[in-house]
Design an enzyme around this catalytic site. Structure first.
Site, PDB file in Angstrom:
ATOM      1  N   LYS A  30       0.802  -1.239   0.000  1.00 43.20           N
ATOM      2  CA  LYS A  30       0.000   0.000   0.000  1.00 43.20           C
ATOM      3  C   LYS A  30       0.823   1.272   0.000  1.00 43.20           C
ATOM      4  O   LYS A  30       0.404   2.295   0.533  1.00 43.20           O
ATOM      5  CB  LYS A  30      -0.980  -0.015   1.187  1.00 43.20           C
ATOM      6  CG  LYS A  30      -1.902  -1.211   1.166  1.00 43.20           C
ATOM      7  CD  LYS A  30      -2.769  -1.329   2.391  1.00 43.20           C
ATOM      8  CE  LYS A  30      -3.594  -2.602   2.318  1.00 43.20           C
ATOM      9  NZ  LYS A  30      -4.356  -2.884   3.504  1.00 43.20           N
ATOM     10  N   ASP A  66      -9.002  -5.288  -1.469  1.00 43.20           N
ATOM     11  CA  ASP A  66      -8.587  -4.214  -0.567  1.00 43.20           C
ATOM     12  C   ASP A  66      -8.300  -2.975  -1.425  1.00 43.20           C
ATOM     13  O   ASP A  66      -7.297  -2.930  -2.145  1.00 43.20           O
ATOM     14  CB  ASP A  66      -7.324  -4.658   0.187  1.00 43.20           C
ATOM     15  CG  ASP A  66      -6.948  -3.675   1.275  1.00 43.20           C
ATOM     16  OD1 ASP A  66      -7.372  -2.498   1.172  1.00 43.20           O
ATOM     17  OD2 ASP A  66      -6.237  -4.068   2.213  1.00 43.20           O
ATOM     18  N   HIS A 117     -12.917  22.176 -22.622  1.00 41.92           N
ATOM     19  CA  HIS A 117     -12.701  23.298 -21.709  1.00 41.92           C
ATOM     20  C   HIS A 117     -13.472  24.528 -22.138  1.00 41.92           C
ATOM     21  O   HIS A 117     -13.990  25.266 -21.303  1.00 41.92           O
ATOM     22  CB  HIS A 117     -11.213  23.602 -21.575  1.00 41.92           C
ATOM     23  CG  HIS A 117     -10.554  22.688 -20.596  1.00 41.92           C
ATOM     24  ND1 HIS A 117     -10.462  22.977 -19.264  1.00 41.92           N
ATOM     25  CD2 HIS A 117     -10.014  21.466 -20.749  1.00 41.92           C
ATOM     26  CE1 HIS A 117      -9.884  21.971 -18.635  1.00 41.92           C
ATOM     27  NE2 HIS A 117      -9.597  21.039 -19.520  1.00 41.92           N
TER      28      HIS A 117
END
Ligand code: ADP
Length: 585
Positions: free
Chosen positions: A396, A472, A570
């Site tokens: 992690k 996870d 944009h």
């Protein structure tokens, strides 16, 4: 192929909340119910109005000339007056309301003129790096404002509709005891022996202590027994995340519908478009390169020499068999593969790598490591175990060791996308994609000093699939390590695209995979639970599907970028009449 493309495009649209409204307007209008087309009725009333007014003006001019009083009217004049008034009322009703509405709502013309693909590309681009605003929000809001008012569902409303957990006198007493601090909140499950009741009491106590309402967080409709001692402590409810479906993803000759749990609008639609391009091009191929979960304890000695002694001992092939036997006692599925050592002065980091069957394997590998450390203590009594995890694992956290050595499943996935599909489905060209990939995913990421981030948005897909299938989600850090490669092949006609992902950490047993919703998603992919044929087959298949979905996601977003939608999107976004800063805040 065109027909196929169209039907698939519709399925893409169906993922977008705002689109069906636009589609309905395109196909069916309220005026369709009228016997005459609307433009014909308007033309009739226009003609009637101007003819009647013209006739009356001529008559009045004649009357003025002949000095006839104006209020003396003939039958034809009465008819003309009635016709002009009636047509005026019609025209005022038709155009007047529209005009007033347009003043109040101001829909931007280009919202309605926007092509579907442009919208899709636009939102994908905005979603790439930061999704502070849900995709197409400016569009959604304009469109929504023109719909008939829908019933507003507030958090309170949702709560009201849920079955209410009835509190008894006894519950009330326990709540008061928790609020006063006499009963620890964490002990409710063991004291009551009823997980649902414990969650309800804890939740009520929390609301009283904090003075904050939890009405939007559901309590009912969840099996609290299923998470006890495994997935979540001190539950007070659960968060709902919508699950979308991308696919079919044609991978290694089989089709998969990929569940993605996300609140990022258009992510599923984007992946779906990539799946379509892959499918129309004959599918993707995915290969497992390596499969081993790692854990690296840190141990300390009195001297660097002693640390080196252990390193040499562990790296001696003659000792490996003994160590593997000790390690593998942790589980009938655990198989020690290697031990890689790194020294920092007197400290030694031992990176154990092990096959873990269908489990993601962190528990399994940790147990095995503990067995080996206990065993080593006999020959190395001066070894001080500082921590079972010394970050050389590395779990992690972004780390080069995972990027280079791999962790969990290392997978490569490739496809050759037909040039026609690149043009028609992805709306770009092979050359543009190859050039963009080189400058963005390779050079751009190198410029940024990326670690495993040589891709456009692998983590988007990885995380959504992880949440849906009970993985996870914190392991998306290393699981999203990915290098995306693109190359023109077949004389520059077609595109070879691949994703190489060295550390996909997934399991189909253990952790959150056994929970009802997550288990249903695993079932959909045909990888639920332990593989009956060969341990590890389900988790390996899941890893290859993750890589396939990432391939689809990379294709779609890169195409949106290559099609040059960025500036356009944009422009549109900035020209929106909505104040985006208010929306984001
Ligand atoms: P993790 O190691 O991923 O944290 P757990 O230890 O919670 O997972 O779950 C693995 C458990 O599932 C072990 O007890 C293991 O014996 C059991 N198991 C059953 N079938 C399999 C399988 N095919 N592969 C791996 N583990 C399995």
């Amino acid at each position: 192929m065109e027909t196929h493309r169209r039907s698939s495009t519709n399925s893409v649209r169906s993922h977008k909340p705002a689109r069906p409204i636009a589609l309905e307007d395109d196909s069916t209008k309220a005026s369709d119910a009228l016997p005459l087309p609307l433009y014909l009725t308007n033309a009739v009333f226009f003609t009637l109005f101007f003819s009647a007014v013209y006739f009356l003006l001529c008559r009045w001019r004649e009357k003025i000339r002949s000095s006839t009083p104006l209020h003396v009217v003939t039958f034809s004049e009465i008819v003309a007056i009635l016709a002009s008034v009636a047509s005026f009322i019609y025209l005022l009703g038709f155009f007047g309301i529209d005009f007033v509405q347009s003043l109040v709502l101001r829909p931007t013309a280009d919202v309605w003129a926007t092509e579907d693909d442009e919208v899709e590309s636009e939102v994908l681009l905005r979603n790439e790096d930061a999704r502070h605003v849900p995709c197409g929000q400016a569009l959604d809001r304009s469109i929504r404002s023109l719909q008939p008012p829908a019933p507003i569902v507030t958090a309170e409303k949702v709560f009201d509709e849920m079955p209410v957990t009835v509190m008894t006198e006894e519950d009330e007493e326990i709540i008061r005891s928790v609020v006063r601090g006499m009963t620890p909140s964490y002990s409710l499950e063991s004291k009551l022996g009823d997980c649902k009741r414990a969650a309800a009491i804890r939740r009520e106590a929390l609301q009283r202590i904090t003075g904050k309402s939890l009405s939007g967080l559901p309590l009912d409709g969840f099996d609290y027994e299923s998470i006890l001692g495994q997935c979540c402590e001190m539950p007070i409810g659960y968060v709902q995340i919508p699950v979308g479906i991308a696919g079919p993803l044609l991978l290694n000759g089989r089709e998969y519908s990929v569940p993605m749990a996300t609140t990022e609008g258009c992510l599923v639609a984007s992946t779906n478009r990539g799946c379509k391009a892959i499918h129309l091009s004959g599918g993707a191929t995915s290969v497992l390169l390596r499969d081993g979960m790692t854990r690296a304890p840190v141990v300390r000695f009195g001297t660097a020499k002693r640390a080196a002694d252990l390193k040499l001992y562990l790296e001696d092939p003659e000792n490996f068999e003994t160590l593997a036997c000790v390690f593998n006692r942790s589980s009938r599925f655990a198989r020690l593969q290697s031990i890689k050592c790194a020294i920092a002065g007197k400290n030694l980091y031992l990176r154990f790598s092990c096959f873990t069957g269908d489990a993601m394997g962190m528990n399994m590998v940790s147990k095995g490591v503990q067995n080996v450390l206990d065993f080593l203590q006999t020959d190395f009594p001066d070894m001080d175990v500082i921590g079972i995890s010394g970050n050389f694992c590395s779990d992690k956290k972004p780390a080069a060791v995972n990027w280079i050595e791999g962790r969990g499943k290392s997978v490569v996935c490739e496809a050759i996308i037909n040039g026609d599909v690149v043009r028609k489905v992805l709306k770009t060209s092979v050359e543009s994609l190859v050039e963009l990939n080189m400058l963005k995913n390779l050079t751009g990421s190198a410029m940024a000093g990326a670690l495993g981030g040589f891709n456009a948005h692998a983590s988007n897909i990885v995380t959504a699939v992880y949440i849906a299938t009970g993985q996870d989600p914190a392991q998306n850090v290393e699981s999203s390590h990915c290098i995306t490669m693109m190359e023109a092949v077949n004389g520059g006609k077609d595109l070879h695209v691949s994703v190489t992902m060295p550390s996909i950490e997934v399991g189909t047993v253990g952790g959150g995979t056994q929970l009802a919703s997550q288990s249903a998603c695993l079932n959909l992919l045909g990888v639920k639970g332990a593989s009956k044929e060969s341990p590890g087959a389900n988790s390996i298949l899941l890893a290859t599907i993750v890589a396939g979905a990432v391939l689809a996601g990379e294709l779609s977003l890169m195409s949106a970028l290559a099609a040059g939608q960025l500036v356009k999107s944009h422009m549109k976004y900035n020209r929106s009449s909505k104040d985006v800063s208010k929306v984001t805040s």
